[in-house]
Design an enzyme around this catalytic site. Structure first.
Site, mmCIF file in Angstrom:
data_model
loop_
_atom_site.group_PDB
_atom_site.id
_atom_site.type_symbol
_atom_site.label_atom_id
_atom_site.label_comp_id
_atom_site.label_asym_id
_atom_site.label_seq_id
_atom_site.Cartn_x
_atom_site.Cartn_y
_atom_site.Cartn_z
ATOM 1 N N CYS A 124 0.901 -1.149 0.000
ATOM 2 C CA CYS A 124 0.000 0.000 0.000
ATOM 3 C C CYS A 124 0.942 1.201 0.000
ATOM 4 O O CYS A 124 1.967 1.140 -0.684
ATOM 5 C CB CYS A 124 -0.954 -0.038 1.199
ATOM 6 S SG CYS A 124 -0.174 -0.353 2.795
ATOM 7 N N LEU A 125 0.680 2.238 0.727
ATOM 8 C CA LEU A 125 1.637 3.347 0.775
ATOM 9 C C LEU A 125 2.771 3.062 1.753
ATOM 10 O O LEU A 125 3.941 3.087 1.382
ATOM 11 C CB LEU A 125 0.944 4.668 1.121
ATOM 12 C CG LEU A 125 0.172 5.308 -0.024
ATOM 13 C CD1 LEU A 125 -0.531 6.577 0.439
ATOM 14 C CD2 LEU A 125 1.094 5.633 -1.188
#
Length: 135
Positions: A124-125
């Site tokens: 994800c981030l």
């Protein structure tokens, strides 16, 4: 290197993958399952994983056998990763619907069982929230 120091500060208490000249915000959960932070380019690569370094590591250690699952809403140029990125795109800091979790589990299972040396890379981030839910 100054950038590696900056990246380690951003990673805080997370274990980093260090092997030869690689120093990445990346962890092998199992030999065929990797969780990592977002592979960035430009200025953002000064404090996140560099897309170039991630691609070099994957193409060196797992040539033709990896598939990247991008759970962030931020697509990126997957050319360096030979186009082997599935953009799932889900809002950060939100719980994914069970149907999305099930779909991802089926995709991951299919990829890992297709060939014995296949590897999945999930991010994800930050590589903490959504990534770990799906692993």
């Amino acid at each position: 290197m100054a950038l590696n120091f900056l990246r380690s500060q951003v990673s805080q208490d997370k274990k980093r993958f260090k092997d030869g000249h690689f120093d990445l915000d990346l962890t092998y959960i199992r030999p065929n399952i990797i969780a990592m932070g977002y592979p960035a380019s430009g200025v953002e690569a000064t404090y996140r994983n560099s897309l170039t370094s991630v691609a070099e590591m994957l193409n060196t250690k797992h040539p033709d056998s990896y598939l990247v699952f991008n759970l962030s809403e931020r697509p990126y140029d997957s050319t360096l990763l030979n186009g082997k990125v599935l953009d799932i795109g889900f809002p950060d800091h939100h719980a994914p619907p069970i149907s999305l979790i099930f779909k991802l589990m089926m995709l991951i299972h299919s990829w890992l069982t297709f060939k014995s040396d296949n590897v999945v890379v999930v991010h994800c981030l930050a590589g903490r929230g959504l990534s770990l839910i799906h692993i």
